[in-house]
Design an enzyme around this catalytic site. Structure first.
Site, PDB file in Angstrom:
ATOM      1  N   LYS A  38      63.159  -1.624  28.494  1.00 20.81           N
ATOM      2  CA  LYS A  38      62.986  -3.157  27.525  1.00 20.81           C
ATOM      3  C   LYS A  38      62.136  -4.148  28.307  1.00 20.81           C
ATOM      4  CE  LYS A  38      67.016  -3.445  30.381  1.00 20.81           C
ATOM      5  NZ  LYS A  38      69.219  -3.464  30.633  1.00 20.81           N
ATOM      6  N   ARG A 136      80.013  -7.827  27.947  1.00 22.31           N
ATOM      7  CA  ARG A 136      78.703  -9.011  27.880  1.00 22.31           C
ATOM      8  C   ARG A 136      78.420  -8.265  26.126  1.00 22.31           C
ATOM      9  NH1 ARG A 136      73.029  -7.541  29.863  1.00 22.31           N
ATOM     10  NH2 ARG A 136      73.878  -4.551  29.110  1.00 22.31           N
ATOM     11  N   TYR A 261      51.974 -27.796  49.590  1.00 20.92           N
ATOM     12  CA  TYR A 261      52.982 -28.467  48.124  1.00 20.92           C
ATOM     13  C   TYR A 261      53.635 -29.959  49.431  1.00 20.92           C
ATOM     14  CZ  TYR A 261      50.191 -28.468  43.846  1.00 20.92           C
ATOM     15  OH  TYR A 261      49.395 -28.855  43.113  1.00 20.92           O
ATOM     16  N   MET A 310      50.901 -23.201  41.726  1.00 18.10           N
ATOM     17  CA  MET A 310      50.950 -22.288  40.166  1.00 18.10           C
ATOM     18  C   MET A 310      49.623 -21.249  40.431  1.00 18.10           C
ATOM     19  SD  MET A 310      50.205 -23.405  36.822  1.00 18.10           S
ATOM     20  CE  MET A 310      51.562 -25.081  37.091  1.00 18.10           C
TER      21      MET A 310
HETATM   22  C1  LIG Z   1      68.584  -2.301  31.209  1.00 18.52           C
HETATM   23  C2  LIG Z   1      70.046  -1.725  31.051  1.00 18.52           C
HETATM   24  C3  LIG Z   1      69.995   0.278  31.455  1.00 18.52           C
HETATM   25  C4  LIG Z   1      68.878   0.183  33.070  1.00 18.52           C
HETATM   26  O1  LIG Z   1      69.372   0.012  33.502  1.00 18.52           O
HETATM   27  P1  LIG Z   1      68.400  -0.112  35.776  1.00 18.52           P
HETATM   28  O2  LIG Z   1      69.286  -0.738  36.827  1.00 18.52           O
HETATM   29  O3  LIG Z   1      67.263  -0.592  35.417  1.00 18.52           O
HETATM   30  O4  LIG Z   1      68.521   1.381  36.137  1.00 18.52           O
HETATM   31  C5  LIG Z   1      71.059   1.007  31.568  1.00 18.52           C
HETATM   32  N1  LIG Z   1      71.658   0.252  30.589  1.00 18.52           N
HETATM   33  C6  LIG Z   1      71.628  -0.817  29.422  1.00 18.52           C
HETATM   34  C7  LIG Z   1      72.590  -1.294  28.340  1.00 18.52           C
HETATM   35  C8  LIG Z   1      71.288  -1.921  30.214  1.00 18.52           C
HETATM   36  O5  LIG Z   1      71.107  -2.907  29.379  1.00 18.52           O
END
Ligand SMILES: *Cc1c(COP(=O)(O)O)cnc(C)c1O
Length: 367
Positions: A38, A136, A261, A310
């Site tokens: 992802k 979640r 800054y 930036m």
């Molecule tokens: C992002 C995610 C993972 C991977 O988690 P890591 O801590 O990066 O290994 C596994 N399962 C789900 C459902 C996730 O959202």
């Protein structure tokens, strides 16, 4: 004709290191893997990573959304794709048509997939998401056995998997052990492990720290990109991404001269200051300002001075007199762990990786 303008910031991505980390994950998990790609493979380049791993017997690529699933297919990769989060109604026709595997968290989602699959004349593979404590998504574990009766009646669904997610595998062992027990009990109430072709619970921290129990699929993300959520395992992983920039300017500033800054940093003595062509516009976190962050130049750690801007940061190179304009600077990588940058920025390595912006050129090697 003008000469090419080289990028001021780039990320070197070592695909051989990623492949080595995959071997570590496989060995630690002791089962098949869903490789989590992802957010553009955690900023490492979704297409490149998917192509690299496609030939390595990955059970699934785990993505956040349909857009990422499309990109994997457009890259010519046919590995099964699993959608880690809920889907919009409008996306589900495409999911069914393309044979992607969603998780379902509710009866209404499941019913919708069942209807779409019936209309398409196919059986749609789905995994049941179970909420064993993440809060979640998923069916609440205690409510799933009752919902299962209705789910089993959906003739066009192939409920081939069941999964849950650990919120604190790297922080709370007692809770995680209880969660694993809840997952085991839920699977037991739903017909036992043999009812589900795929059973998955553990992310990187989970698979490194815990026995896989009833699971036959693990979902590593971060560890594949070279960072262990559990410090004890860090030495087993290879660095994948090195974030680099170059010195654009060096000057010696007199004592009492403010830098950046807000003028939070003022030189106490004459100081040789290098300006480096990277900033928060590239995803280098502004929050490290004033927190003692360092970069690596010509074999030495050099402190950042004042606030990250930036497009540029200033670095004290008084101690490295051989520094020249054009020199490479490691912002994080083998010498400055990304976890250190994250810690100084008050965040986590996941956010640093995924925050590297498109302006940063990704250079892949080692395939
Ligand atoms: C992002 C995610 C993972 C991977 O988690 P890591 O801590 O990066 O290994 C596994 N399962 C789900 C459902 C996730 O959202």
């Amino acid at each position: 004709m003008f000469s090419k303008s080289p990028p001021r910031a780039w990320a070197e991505i070592d695909l051989a290191a990623l492949a080595a980390n995959l071997r570590v994950a496989r060995e630690a998990a002791g089962c098949d893997l869903m490789v989590v790609v992802k957010a553009g493979a955690y900023g490492h380049g979704l297409e490149e990573i998917a192509r690299l791993l496609a030939a390595r017997e990955i059970a699934f690529f785990g993505v956040a959304n349909v857009g990422e699933a499309r990109r994997i297919r457009a890259a010519g990769v046919e590995t099964p794709v699993y959608l880690l989060g809920p889907t919009w109604e409008a996306e589900r026709g495409e999911i069914v048509a393309r044979g992607w595997t969603p998780c379902v968290s509710s009866l209404s989602e499941a019913e919708h997939f069942d209807r779409l699959a019936a209309a398409a004349g196919v059986r749609q593979k789905v995994h049941l998401a179970v909420d064993t404590g993440m809060g979640r998504g998923g069916f609440v574990a205690e409510e799933l056995p009752q919902a299962m009766t209705a789910l089993e009646r959906m003739a066009h669904l192939d409920i081939e998997g069941i999964g849950s997610h650990c919120p604190s595998a790297d922080e709370d062992e007692e809770f995680t052990r209880r969660q694993i027990a809840v997952f085991r009990k839920t699977i037991g109430l739903l017909g036992g492990p043999a009812r589900f072709k795929w059973r998955h619970l553990l992310n990187s921290a989970g698979l490194l720290g815990y026995d896989r129990d009833l699971c036959n699929l693990a979902r590593p993300g971060l560890m594949l990109y070279g960072v262990s959520p559990l410090p004890d395992f860090q030495s087993r992983l290879a660095t994948v991404m090195v974030l680099k920039s170059r010195i654009t300017l060096t000057r010696t500033l007199p004592a009492g001269h403010g830098i950046s800054y807000g003028r939070e940093y003022v030189t106490a003595a004459p100081t040789r200051v290098a300006t480096v062509g990277i900033g928060y516009g590239d995803g280098y976190p502004r929050h490290v300002s004033g927190r003692g962050a360092e970069v690596f130049i010509r074999g030495r750690r050099c402190p950042i001075l004042g606030r990250v801007t930036m497009d540029q940061v200033m670095v004290d190179v008084t101690a490295v007199p051989e520094v020249r304009e054009g020199d490479e600077v490691e912002m994080f990588g083998p010498n400055i762990p990304v976890a250190e940058v994250a810690e100084k920025a008050g965040t986590i390595a996941w956010e640093i990786f995924t925050g590297i912006t498109p302006r940063v050129v990704r250079r892949h090697s080692g395939a």
